[in-house]
Design a protein around this motif. Sequence first.
Motif, PDB file in Angstrom:
ATOM      1  N   SER A  84       0.814  -1.221   0.000  1.00 13.20           N
ATOM      2  CA  SER A  84       0.000   0.000   0.000  1.00 13.20           C
ATOM      3  C   SER A  84       0.845   1.268   0.000  1.00 13.20           C
ATOM      4  O   SER A  84       0.302   2.368  -0.043  1.00 13.20           O
ATOM      5  CB  SER A  84      -0.928   0.014   1.220  1.00 13.20           C
ATOM      6  OG  SER A  84      -0.185   0.184   2.423  1.00 13.20           O
ATOM      7  N   ARG A  85       2.179   1.121   0.054  1.00 10.91           N
ATOM      8  CA  ARG A  85       3.040   2.307   0.122  1.00 10.91           C
ATOM      9  C   ARG A  85       4.435   1.980  -0.404  1.00 10.91           C
ATOM     10  O   ARG A  85       4.803   0.812  -0.530  1.00 10.91           O
ATOM     11  CB  ARG A  85       3.119   2.812   1.561  1.00 10.91           C
ATOM     12  CG  ARG A  85       3.774   1.839   2.528  1.00 10.91           C
ATOM     13  CD  ARG A  85       3.511   2.175   3.986  1.00 10.91           C
ATOM     14  NE  ARG A  85       2.201   1.710   4.416  1.00 10.91           N
ATOM     15  CZ  ARG A  85       1.790   1.732   5.684  1.00 10.91           C
ATOM     16  NH1 ARG A  85       2.568   2.229   6.622  1.00 10.91           N
ATOM     17  NH2 ARG A  85       0.600   1.280   6.016  1.00 10.91           N
ATOM     18  N   ASP A  86       5.187   3.021  -0.729  1.00 10.63           N
ATOM     19  CA  ASP A  86       6.575   2.843  -1.158  1.00 10.63           C
ATOM     20  C   ASP A  86       7.443   2.798   0.089  1.00 10.63           C
ATOM     21  O   ASP A  86       7.590   3.799   0.794  1.00 10.63           O
ATOM     22  CB  ASP A  86       7.009   4.001  -2.063  1.00 10.63           C
ATOM     23  CG  ASP A  86       8.413   3.807  -2.626  1.00 10.63           C
ATOM     24  OD1 ASP A  86       9.052   2.779  -2.305  1.00 10.63           O
ATOM     25  OD2 ASP A  86       8.877   4.685  -3.376  1.00 10.63           O
ATOM     26  N   VAL A  87       8.019   1.640   0.374  1.00 12.19           N
ATOM     27  CA  VAL A  87       8.759   1.464   1.621  1.00 12.19           C
ATOM     28  C   VAL A  87      10.265   1.671   1.450  1.00 12.19           C
ATOM     29  O   VAL A  87      11.016   1.589   2.422  1.00 12.19           O
ATOM     30  CB  VAL A  87       8.502   0.062   2.218  1.00 12.19           C
ATOM     31  CG1 VAL A  87       7.039  -0.096   2.587  1.00 12.19           C
ATOM     32  CG2 VAL A  87       8.942  -1.032   1.253  1.00 12.19           C
ATOM     33  N   ARG A  88      10.716   1.950   0.258  1.00  9.43           N
ATOM     34  CA  ARG A  88      12.150   2.123   0.031  1.00  9.43           C
ATOM     35  C   ARG A  88      12.658   3.401   0.707  1.00  9.43           C
ATOM     36  O   ARG A  88      12.027   4.450   0.601  1.00  9.43           O
ATOM     37  CB  ARG A  88      12.453   2.190  -1.462  1.00  9.43           C
ATOM     38  CG  ARG A  88      12.124   0.929  -2.246  1.00  9.43           C
ATOM     39  CD  ARG A  88      12.265   1.177  -3.736  1.00  9.43           C
ATOM     40  NE  ARG A  88      11.356   2.243  -4.181  1.00  9.43           N
ATOM     41  CZ  ARG A  88      11.447   2.866  -5.349  1.00  9.43           C
ATOM     42  NH1 ARG A  88      12.408   2.546  -6.201  1.00  9.43           N
ATOM     43  NH2 ARG A  88      10.579   3.816  -5.675  1.00  9.43           N
ATOM     44  N   ILE A  89      13.794   3.308   1.390  1.00 13.97           N
ATOM     45  CA  ILE A  89      14.459   4.486   1.948  1.00 13.97           C
ATOM     46  C   ILE A  89      15.540   4.865   0.933  1.00 13.97           C
ATOM     47  O   ILE A  89      16.648   4.316   0.940  1.00 13.97           O
ATOM     48  CB  ILE A  89      15.042   4.198   3.341  1.00 13.97           C
ATOM     49  CG1 ILE A  89      13.932   3.706   4.280  1.00 13.97           C
ATOM     50  CG2 ILE A  89      15.699   5.463   3.913  1.00 13.97           C
ATOM     51  CD1 ILE A  89      14.424   3.290   5.658  1.00 13.97           C
ATOM     52  N   LEU A  90      15.204   5.775   0.056  1.00 12.01           N
ATOM     53  CA  LEU A  90      15.999   6.002  -1.149  1.00 12.01           C
ATOM     54  C   LEU A  90      17.417   6.479  -0.855  1.00 12.01           C
ATOM     55  O   LEU A  90      18.367   6.075  -1.535  1.00 12.01           O
ATOM     56  CB  LEU A  90      15.274   6.994  -2.060  1.00 12.01           C
ATOM     57  CG  LEU A  90      13.908   6.513  -2.583  1.00 12.01           C
ATOM     58  CD1 LEU A  90      13.266   7.591  -3.447  1.00 12.01           C
ATOM     59  CD2 LEU A  90      14.050   5.212  -3.369  1.00 12.01           C
ATOM     60  N   SER A  91      17.589   7.334   0.136  1.00 14.69           N
ATOM     61  CA  SER A  91      18.937   7.829   0.426  1.00 14.69           C
ATOM     62  C   SER A  91      19.833   6.720   0.973  1.00 14.69           C
ATOM     63  O   SER A  91      21.043   6.692   0.692  1.00 14.69           O
ATOM     64  CB  SER A  91      18.877   8.997   1.412  1.00 14.69           C
ATOM     65  OG  SER A  91      18.197   8.632   2.597  1.00 14.69           O
ATOM     66  N   SER A  92      19.259   5.789   1.723  1.00 12.28           N
ATOM     67  CA  SER A  92      20.040   4.658   2.227  1.00 12.28           C
ATOM     68  C   SER A  92      20.447   3.734   1.083  1.00 12.28           C
ATOM     69  O   SER A  92      21.579   3.233   1.036  1.00 12.28           O
ATOM     70  CB  SER A  92      19.230   3.878   3.262  1.00 12.28           C
ATOM     71  OG  SER A  92      18.949   4.661   4.403  1.00 12.28           O
ATOM     72  N   ILE A  93      19.525   3.515   0.163  1.00 13.05           N
ATOM     73  CA  ILE A  93      19.817   2.670  -0.995  1.00 13.05           C
ATOM     74  C   ILE A  93      20.907   3.303  -1.856  1.00 13.05           C
ATOM     75  O   ILE A  93      21.825   2.627  -2.339  1.00 13.05           O
ATOM     76  CB  ILE A  93      18.536   2.434  -1.816  1.00 13.05           C
ATOM     77  CG1 ILE A  93      17.510   1.657  -0.985  1.00 13.05           C
ATOM     78  CG2 ILE A  93      18.853   1.693  -3.114  1.00 13.05           C
ATOM     79  CD1 ILE A  93      16.123   1.619  -1.600  1.00 13.05           C
ATOM     80  N   LYS A  94      20.830   4.615  -2.022  1.00  8.52           N
ATOM     81  CA  LYS A  94      21.846   5.319  -2.807  1.00  8.52           C
ATOM     82  C   LYS A  94      23.220   5.180  -2.163  1.00  8.52           C
ATOM     83  O   LYS A  94      24.230   4.961  -2.859  1.00  8.52           O
ATOM     84  CB  LYS A  94      21.474   6.794  -2.945  1.00  8.52           C
ATOM     85  CG  LYS A  94      22.454   7.591  -3.794  1.00  8.52           C
ATOM     86  CD  LYS A  94      22.017   9.047  -3.942  1.00  8.52           C
ATOM     87  CE  LYS A  94      23.009   9.831  -4.792  1.00  8.52           C
ATOM     88  NZ  LYS A  94      22.588  11.255  -4.949  1.00  8.52           N
ATOM     89  N   LEU A  95      23.280   5.291  -0.828  1.00  8.93           N
ATOM     90  CA  LEU A  95      24.564   5.134  -0.141  1.00  8.93           C
ATOM     91  C   LEU A  95      25.115   3.730  -0.352  1.00  8.93           C
ATOM     92  O   LEU A  95      26.312   3.559  -0.618  1.00  8.93           O
ATOM     93  CB  LEU A  95      24.410   5.416   1.350  1.00  8.93           C
ATOM     94  CG  LEU A  95      25.676   5.161   2.184  1.00  8.93           C
ATOM     95  CD1 LEU A  95      26.796   6.113   1.774  1.00  8.93           C
ATOM     96  CD2 LEU A  95      25.385   5.285   3.675  1.00  8.93           C
ATOM     97  N   LEU A  96      24.268   2.721  -0.232  1.00  9.73           N
ATOM     98  CA  LEU A  96      24.727   1.346  -0.445  1.00  9.73           C
ATOM     99  C   LEU A  96      25.356   1.196  -1.829  1.00  9.73           C
ATOM    100  O   LEU A  96      26.441   0.612  -1.969  1.00  9.73           O
ATOM    101  CB  LEU A  96      23.553   0.379  -0.270  1.00  9.73           C
ATOM    102  CG  LEU A  96      23.858  -1.117  -0.388  1.00  9.73           C
ATOM    103  CD1 LEU A  96      22.876  -1.924   0.462  1.00  9.73           C
ATOM    104  CD2 LEU A  96      23.787  -1.613  -1.836  1.00  9.73           C
ATOM    105  N   LYS A  97      24.695   1.724  -2.834  1.00  8.83           N
ATOM    106  CA  LYS A  97      25.215   1.609  -4.197  1.00  8.83           C
ATOM    107  C   LYS A  97      26.543   2.348  -4.355  1.00  8.83           C
ATOM    108  O   LYS A  97      27.457   1.867  -5.035  1.00  8.83           O
ATOM    109  CB  LYS A  97      24.184   2.153  -5.187  1.00  8.83           C
ATOM    110  CG  LYS A  97      22.925   1.310  -5.306  1.00  8.83           C
ATOM    111  CD  LYS A  97      21.942   1.938  -6.290  1.00  8.83           C
ATOM    112  CE  LYS A  97      20.712   1.074  -6.478  1.00  8.83           C
ATOM    113  NZ  LYS A  97      19.743   1.679  -7.431  1.00  8.83           N
TER     114      LYS A  97
END
Length: 217
Positions: A84-97
Motif C-alpha cells: 500500500s506504500r513505497d517502503v524504500r528508503i531512497l537515500s540509504s539505498i543510494k549510499l549502499l550503491k
Amino acid sequence: MIDAYFFDLDGTLVDTEILWVEATEMLAKDMGHPLSHETALRLVYGISWPGVYEGLLKEIPGIDWTLDQMGDILAPYFLQLRDSRDVRILSSIKLLKTLAKEHPVAIVSGSYCTDVKAAIDLMDIMPYLRFYLGHEDYHPGKPDPACYLAAAAKMGVSPKNCVVFEDSTAGLTAGIDAGMYAVALSRPGRPAQDYSRAHLILEDLADYHPSRLICAH
C-alpha cells in the motif's frame, strides 16, 4: 581502514520495521486479543524473530504455532501493508550503491531469507551485494553479535575494520559487540531507540562519509 560495510534491512534500507509492528497489531486484533501500539512496538521493533515469538506467546493466550508458522501467519498482513506504500528508503539505498563501488557490501537482517530476497528485488540492488544473511543463517539473533561475526567471517575481513548501519538498539548492540563501527540511522518520526553506544548518529544516511565516522570515533 574500512574493509566492508554491512547494512541492516528493516528500518535502514526499507521502512518495513514499523509495518511488522502494525501487522502484529492486526493479527492480534483478528485473534480477539488486541494489543496497544506501545505493546506491539515493545514486542516487535528491533527484536529478532525468536524474541518476537516468545513475546507473543506471553501476550496472547492459546497460540499453538511454531516460530516458522508465525512468519507464515504474519506475512499476509505485512504484504497488505507493504503493497500500500513505497517502503524504500531512497537515500540509504543510494549510499549502499555508492559504497559498493569501492568496498564489499552485504545485508545482515533478522528477517526470513525469503523476505530479505523480496526486499532486495524491490530495491533492485542484488548486483551491488556480495551476499545477504537472514534469520535462518545465524543463531542467536540480534542483539547477540553472532550475525555480524558470521558476516565478517563470510566476507573474510576483520570485524574491527567493518562498519554497520542500523536503526535499532538491538542491531547496534550486535554490531558494536562484534567489534565493528556502528552508524545509527535515527529517522524522524520513528520509535525512540538507545543510540548511546553508536559511533555516529545520522537522521539520513545521505549524510554519511567515512571521515565523519573517524572523527566521531
